[in-house]
Design a protein around this motif. Structure first.
Motif, short mmCIF file in Angstrom:
data_model
loop_
_atom_site.label_atom_id
_atom_site.label_comp_id
_atom_site.label_asym_id
_atom_site.label_seq_id
_atom_site.Cartn_x
_atom_site.Cartn_y
_atom_site.Cartn_z
N VAL A 39 9.04 -4.17 -6.85
CA VAL A 39 8.47 -3.55 -5.64
C VAL A 39 8.32 -2.06 -5.84
N GLY A 40 9.30 -1.42 -6.46
CA GLY A 40 9.22 0.02 -6.72
C GLY A 40 8.06 0.38 -7.63
N HIS A 41 7.86 -0.42 -8.68
CA HIS A 41 6.75 -0.16 -9.61
C HIS A 41 5.40 -0.34 -8.90
N LYS A 42 5.28 -1.38 -8.11
CA LYS A 42 4.01 -1.64 -7.42
C LYS A 42 3.74 -0.54 -6.39
N ALA A 47 0.54 4.11 -4.76
CA ALA A 47 0.57 5.50 -4.30
C ALA A 47 -0.18 6.40 -5.27
N SER A 48 0.03 6.20 -6.57
CA SER A 48 -0.66 7.03 -7.57
C SER A 48 -2.17 6.80 -7.53
N LYS A 49 -2.57 5.54 -7.40
CA LYS A 49 -4.01 5.25 -7.35
C LYS A 49 -4.64 5.86 -6.10
N GLY A 50 -3.95 5.79 -4.98
CA GLY A 50 -4.48 6.37 -3.75
C GLY A 50 -4.58 7.87 -3.84
N TRP A 80 -6.05 6.63 -16.93
CA TRP A 80 -5.96 5.49 -16.03
C TRP A 80 -4.51 5.35 -15.58
N ILE A 81 -4.26 4.58 -14.54
CA ILE A 81 -2.93 4.41 -13.96
C ILE A 81 -2.37 3.06 -14.41
N ASP A 82 -1.15 3.07 -15.01
CA ASP A 82 -0.54 1.82 -15.45
C ASP A 82 0.21 1.14 -14.29
N LYS A 83 0.87 0.04 -14.58
CA LYS A 83 1.55 -0.75 -13.55
C LYS A 83 2.76 -0.07 -12.95
N LYS A 84 3.25 0.97 -13.61
CA LYS A 84 4.40 1.71 -13.09
C LYS A 84 3.98 2.97 -12.36
N GLY A 85 2.68 3.24 -12.26
CA GLY A 85 2.20 4.41 -11.55
C GLY A 85 2.07 5.65 -12.41
#
Length: 99
Positions: A39-42, A47-50, A80-85
């Motif tokens: 949940v923290g990674h997602k 948040a990073s993508k936004g 690009w943004i990875d799965k951990k932000g």
């Protein structure tokens, strides 16, 4: 002697059940930690993508090697943004056209 044997058997049964309870508690704790980490990674990724969609430009014609959205920062760096932000820098020659 009979009482001693009965007490010993009861004590061993109680010990067996408490050991099983501790094992199941450890399993549950491990599952909760794994779930919280996912949940923290997602959350960090979203948040990073936004944030980056607002502050940086999105490269509309190109995508990353695995179809990732490419962002361009104020210094004309591609990432690009990875799965951990996290921001993952990418060189321009590794970009591919969108299909």
């Amino acid at each position: 002697m009979k009482k001693f044997i009965i007490i010993f058997l009861l004590a061993s049964l109680v010990g067996f059940y408490s050991a099983n309870a501790q094992d199941s508690t450890k399993k549950i704790t491990t599952k909760v930690k794994e779930g919280a980490k996912k949940v923290g990674h997602k959350t960090a990724e979203v948040a990073s993508k936004g944030k980056n969609a607002i502050t940086d430009k999105i490269y509309k014609d190109k995508e990353g090697p695995n179809g990732e959205t490419i962002y361009i920062d104020k210094h004309s760096k591609y990432y690009w943004i990875d799965k951990k932000g996290h921001k993952v820098p990418i060189s321009k020659d590794k970009l591919r056209n969108k299909q």
